[in-house]
Design an enzyme around this catalytic site. Structure first.
Site, PDB file in Angstrom:
ATOM      1  CE  LYS A  16      -4.399  -3.684  -8.245  1.00  0.00           C
ATOM      2  NZ  LYS A  16      -4.506  -3.991  -9.689  1.00  0.00           N
ATOM      3  NE  ARG A  91       2.211  -5.353  -8.081  1.00  0.00           N
ATOM      4  CZ  ARG A  91       1.747  -4.534  -8.993  1.00  0.00           C
ATOM      5  NH1 ARG A  91       1.783  -4.850 -10.249  1.00  0.00           N
ATOM      6  NH2 ARG A  91       1.242  -3.388  -8.674  1.00  0.00           N
ATOM      7  NE  ARG A 128      -4.557   3.211 -15.436  1.00  0.00           N
ATOM      8  CZ  ARG A 128      -4.174   2.266 -14.567  1.00  0.00           C
ATOM      9  NH1 ARG A 128      -4.985   1.872 -13.609  1.00  0.00           N
ATOM     10  NH2 ARG A 128      -2.991   1.712 -14.683  1.00  0.00           N
ATOM     11  NE  ARG A 160       0.286   3.755 -14.400  1.00  0.00           N
ATOM     12  CZ  ARG A 160      -0.143   2.833 -13.536  1.00  0.00           C
ATOM     13  NH1 ARG A 160      -1.075   3.124 -12.663  1.00  0.00           N
ATOM     14  NH2 ARG A 160       0.370   1.630 -13.544  1.00  0.00           N
ATOM     15  NE  ARG A 171       0.857  -2.135 -15.903  1.00  0.00           N
ATOM     16  CZ  ARG A 171      -0.123  -1.295 -16.247  1.00  0.00           C
ATOM     17  NH1 ARG A 171      -0.208  -0.825 -17.470  1.00  0.00           N
ATOM     18  NH2 ARG A 171      -1.010  -0.943 -15.354  1.00  0.00           N
TER      19      ARG A 171
HETATM   20  P1  ADP Z   1      -0.516  -1.744 -12.145  1.00  0.00           P
HETATM   21  O1  ADP Z   1      -1.033  -2.732 -11.141  1.00  0.00           O
HETATM   22  O2  ADP Z   1      -1.618  -1.023 -12.832  1.00  0.00           O
HETATM   23  O3  ADP Z   1       0.547  -2.279 -13.039  1.00  0.00           O
HETATM   24  P2  ADP Z   1       0.733  -0.193 -10.034  1.00  0.00           P
HETATM   25  O4  ADP Z   1       0.504   1.253  -9.932  1.00  0.00           O
HETATM   26  O5  ADP Z   1       0.221  -1.079  -8.960  1.00  0.00           O
HETATM   27  O6  ADP Z   1       0.174  -0.561 -11.453  1.00  0.00           O
HETATM   28  O7  ADP Z   1       2.291  -0.490 -10.225  1.00  0.00           O
HETATM   29  C1  ADP Z   1       3.050   0.139 -11.237  1.00  0.00           C
HETATM   30  C2  ADP Z   1       4.420  -0.518 -11.335  1.00  0.00           C
HETATM   31  O8  ADP Z   1       5.111  -0.389 -10.089  1.00  0.00           O
HETATM   32  C3  ADP Z   1       4.408  -2.024 -11.594  1.00  0.00           C
HETATM   33  O9  ADP Z   1       4.279  -2.331 -12.958  1.00  0.00           O
HETATM   34  C4  ADP Z   1       5.759  -2.435 -11.013  1.00  0.00           C
HETATM   35  O10 ADP Z   1       6.819  -2.092 -11.862  1.00  0.00           O
HETATM   36  C5  ADP Z   1       5.868  -1.555  -9.792  1.00  0.00           C
HETATM   37  N1  ADP Z   1       5.293  -2.195  -8.590  1.00  0.00           N
HETATM   38  C6  ADP Z   1       4.239  -1.735  -7.847  1.00  0.00           C
HETATM   39  N2  ADP Z   1       3.974  -2.545  -6.817  1.00  0.00           N
HETATM   40  C7  ADP Z   1       4.884  -3.562  -6.897  1.00  0.00           C
HETATM   41  C8  ADP Z   1       5.121  -4.724  -6.117  1.00  0.00           C
HETATM   42  N3  ADP Z   1       4.372  -5.011  -5.047  1.00  0.00           N
HETATM   43  N4  ADP Z   1       6.130  -5.543  -6.499  1.00  0.00           N
HETATM   44  C9  ADP Z   1       6.893  -5.270  -7.564  1.00  0.00           C
HETATM   45  N5  ADP Z   1       6.718  -4.197  -8.348  1.00  0.00           N
HETATM   46  C10 ADP Z   1       5.727  -3.338  -8.024  1.00  0.00           C
END
Ligand code: ADP
Ligand code: ZN
Length: 218
Positions: A16, A91, A128, A160, A171
């Site tokens: 993404k 999400r 990654r 990360r 996750r």
């Molecule tokens: P990934 O999809 O690879 O887990 P992201 O960079 O999108 O990583 O998000 C990292 C973290 O940030 C998530 O694991 C969560 O803790 C938080 N986060 C990001 N976007 C949201 C969201 N829309 N709702 C809740 N938590 C979020």
């Protein structure tokens, strides 16, 4: 020109971030990544950052309220008047409903599901590495990852904490439980398209551009 609001769904590691950066540039709309925004807050050690750091490291979701407020604020910035490429938001169903309220009639034009099997995303996430400054993504075998320096901005390239095995599993579980229901949500609205995210990055970009143009969106 109507606002181009696109939602990109897909498991962690589906690509993404990489694809959204390219599309944001191609269509001159901002890449709105709640994950990047939250990580920036953690790095800045702001009150928000201190609130979410432990939750994020563990691979859990932060509260719907908090991310909805974050996105609402982001939409108020001038560049978002052209639309936005939404990455990592919504999400949960609650977030998707809130997004509909925020955008009103000029709503979501398309939801793209970047589809990739679990085995492949697990492999991608463990290898990654990311630039802490600009968010560029590398593989553990790339020179930037080995030297620890981003070739785009000179920032530190790190792994990360949530890309370690336990957090990855957590996750992916959260994705299946909380986010997969969004596929039906957007399907019902006639907005869902599925793109094979297992192809090479350039092939995926080409497929995305084709879908956007077929729908007459740009
Ligand atoms: P990934 O999809 O690879 O887990 P992201 O960079 O999108 O990583 O998000 C990292 C973290 O940030 C998530 O694991 C969560 O803790 C938080 N986060 C990001 N976007 C949201 C969201 N829309 N709702 C809740 N938590 C979020
Ligand atoms: Zn960088």
């Amino acid at each position: 020109m109507p606002r181009l609001n696109l939602v990109v769904l897909g498991k962690q590691g589906a690509g993404k971030g990489t694809q959204c950066k390219r599309l944001a540039e191609a269509y001159a709309i901002p890449h709105v990544s709640t994950g990047d925004m939250l990580r920036a807050a953690v790095k800045a050690d702001s009150p928000l950052g201190r609130e979410v750091a432990a939750i994020m490291d563990a691979g859990a979701l932060v509260s719907d309220d908090l991310v909805i407020r974050l996105v609402d604020q982001r939409f108020g910035e001038p560049d978002a008047s052209r639309g936005a490429l939404l990455d990592g938001f919504p999400r949960t169903i609650l977030q998707a409903e809130a997004l509909e309220t925020l955008l009103g009639e000029d709503g979501i034009k398309l939801c793209i599901n970047l589809d990739v099997p679990v085995s492949l995303v697990t492999e991608r996430l463990s290898s990654r590495r990311v630039c802490q400054e600009c968010g560029n993504i590398y593989k553990d075998t790339d020179i930037e990852a080995i030297s620890g320096t981003c070739s785009n901005c000179g920032g530190d390239v790190i792994q990360r904490k949530d890309d370690q095995p336990e957090a990855i599993a957590k996750r992916l579980e959260a994705y299946e439980r909380d986010t997969e229901p969004l596929l039906a949500f957007y399907q019902e609205r006639g907005l869902l398209v599925v793109v094979d995210g297992a192809q090479s990055p350039d092939e995926v970009t080409a497929a995305l551009v084709a879908v956007i143009s077929e729908r007459g969106l740009a």
